[in-house]
Design a protein around this motif. Structure first.
Motif, PDB file in Angstrom:
ATOM      1  N   GLY A  77     -39.238 -30.602 -15.138  1.00 26.34           N
ATOM      2  CA  GLY A  77     -40.655 -30.274 -15.175  1.00 26.34           C
ATOM      3  C   GLY A  77     -41.191 -29.997 -16.565  1.00 26.34           C
ATOM      4  O   GLY A  77     -42.348 -29.611 -16.712  1.00 26.34           O
ATOM      5  N   ILE A  78     -40.385 -30.190 -17.588  1.00 24.94           N
ATOM      6  CA  ILE A  78     -40.856 -29.968 -18.951  1.00 24.94           C
ATOM      7  C   ILE A  78     -40.296 -31.063 -19.846  1.00 24.94           C
ATOM      8  O   ILE A  78     -39.219 -31.587 -19.615  1.00 24.94           O
ATOM      9  N   ASN A  79     -41.090 -31.448 -20.849  1.00 26.63           N
ATOM     10  CA  ASN A  79     -40.549 -32.325 -21.890  1.00 26.63           C
ATOM     11  C   ASN A  79     -40.948 -31.721 -23.225  1.00 26.63           C
ATOM     12  O   ASN A  79     -41.979 -31.079 -23.351  1.00 26.63           O
ATOM     13  N   PHE A  80     -40.077 -31.903 -24.179  1.00 32.25           N
ATOM     14  CA  PHE A  80     -40.305 -31.365 -25.508  1.00 32.25           C
ATOM     15  C   PHE A  80     -40.687 -32.507 -26.432  1.00 32.25           C
ATOM     16  O   PHE A  80     -39.922 -33.462 -26.584  1.00 32.25           O
ATOM     17  N   GLN A  81     -41.888 -32.428 -27.010  1.00 32.89           N
ATOM     18  CA  GLN A  81     -42.345 -33.462 -27.939  1.00 32.89           C
ATOM     19  C   GLN A  81     -42.088 -33.005 -29.373  1.00 32.89           C
ATOM     20  O   GLN A  81     -42.449 -31.898 -29.753  1.00 32.89           O
ATOM     21  N   PHE A  82     -41.474 -33.884 -30.141  1.00 29.01           N
ATOM     22  CA  PHE A  82     -41.222 -33.638 -31.555  1.00 29.01           C
ATOM     23  C   PHE A  82     -41.937 -34.729 -32.344  1.00 29.01           C
ATOM     24  O   PHE A  82     -41.687 -35.912 -32.128  1.00 29.01           O
ATOM     25  N   LEU A 131     -35.407 -33.308 -21.387  1.00 29.51           N
ATOM     26  CA  LEU A 131     -36.179 -34.479 -21.768  1.00 29.51           C
ATOM     27  C   LEU A 131     -36.819 -34.259 -23.138  1.00 29.51           C
ATOM     28  O   LEU A 131     -37.570 -33.306 -23.320  1.00 29.51           O
ATOM     29  N   LEU A 132     -36.481 -35.126 -24.090  1.00 27.49           N
ATOM     30  CA  LEU A 132     -36.952 -35.016 -25.471  1.00 27.49           C
ATOM     31  C   LEU A 132     -37.784 -36.246 -25.806  1.00 27.49           C
ATOM     32  O   LEU A 132     -37.322 -37.371 -25.673  1.00 27.49           O
ATOM     33  N   ARG A 133     -39.023 -36.017 -26.251  1.00 17.54           N
ATOM     34  CA  ARG A 133     -39.917 -37.117 -26.628  1.00 17.54           C
ATOM     35  C   ARG A 133     -40.143 -37.058 -28.130  1.00 17.54           C
ATOM     36  O   ARG A 133     -40.573 -36.035 -28.662  1.00 17.54           O
ATOM     37  N   PHE A 134     -39.868 -38.154 -28.805  1.00 17.78           N
ATOM     38  CA  PHE A 134     -40.061 -38.245 -30.249  1.00 17.78           C
ATOM     39  C   PHE A 134     -41.229 -39.176 -30.508  1.00 17.78           C
ATOM     40  O   PHE A 134     -41.244 -40.314 -30.041  1.00 17.78           O
ATOM     41  N   SER A 135     -42.226 -38.675 -31.239  1.00 15.12           N
ATOM     42  CA  SER A 135     -43.488 -39.390 -31.450  1.00 15.12           C
ATOM     43  C   SER A 135     -43.848 -39.443 -32.927  1.00 15.12           C
ATOM     44  O   SER A 135     -43.516 -38.534 -33.684  1.00 15.12           O
ATOM     45  N   GLN A 136     -44.556 -40.508 -33.273  1.00 21.13           N
ATOM     46  CA  GLN A 136     -45.102 -40.650 -34.622  1.00 21.13           C
ATOM     47  C   GLN A 136     -46.526 -41.166 -34.498  1.00 21.13           C
ATOM     48  O   GLN A 136     -46.776 -42.160 -33.805  1.00 21.13           O
TER      49      GLN A 136
END
Length: 160
Positions: A77-82, A131-136
């Motif tokens: 239920g959570i994702n971490f955006q970096f 859940l890890l989301r990597f964004s640019q």
């Protein structure tokens, strides 16, 4: 150099501390910001973002913090955006190490109140299923009336 703890630092409990530490540092490029000897607990940082990883014996002393048995995947239920400077490099680095992302690299637009932000991103699971989301951010443009109409259609009336 002084280590400053940020106002919000998620602590992720892990089943195998050394495996998680290796994943975050060797595969994702996090730096160990603080660790006490062999204590299975560490502050990690990436581009100013901080997380903690820890492995604790789940005895009665942790009961108030841990009301239900832990089951993988952790963090449902959570994702971490970096936000990162070079998402393509990070994505290729993971794939070259045999790590299969949950969602491959893709591009999408995100509304940011004052602009539309175009982002390249991918999602990967850590060893315990967080859940890890990597964004640019790869570009921005002004918000248009068509964007307002789309947002109103998707989310209900936000804009007159």
């Amino acid at each position: 150099m002084e280590f400053k703890i940020e106002p919000l630092v998620p602590e992720l409990w892990c089943t195998d501390f050394e495996s998680s530490l290796h994943f975050y540092t060797e595969h994702l490029g996090f730096q160990v910001a603080q660790r006490r000897g062999q204590d299975p607990h560490a502050y990690l940082s990436l581009n100013g973002a901080q997380i903690m990883i820890a492995h604790w014996s789940l005895d009665e002393s942790w009961a108030p913090w841990h009301p239900e048995p832990m089951q993988r995947p952790f963090g449902r239920g959570i994702n971490f955006q970096f936000m990162v400077d070079d998402v393509q490099y990070l994505y290729e680095r993971l794939v070259s190490k045999g790590i299969k992302p949950l969602l491959d690299l893709y591009t999408s637009e995100v509304w940011k109140t004052d602009c539309m932000d175009t982002r390249r991103q991918f999602i990967v699971l850590d060893p315990d299923g967080y859940l890890l989301r990597f964004s640019q951010s790869v570009g921005t443009r002004p918000v248009t009336q068509a964007d307002h109409a789309t947002l109103n259609r998707l989310y209900g009336t936000c804009f007159p």
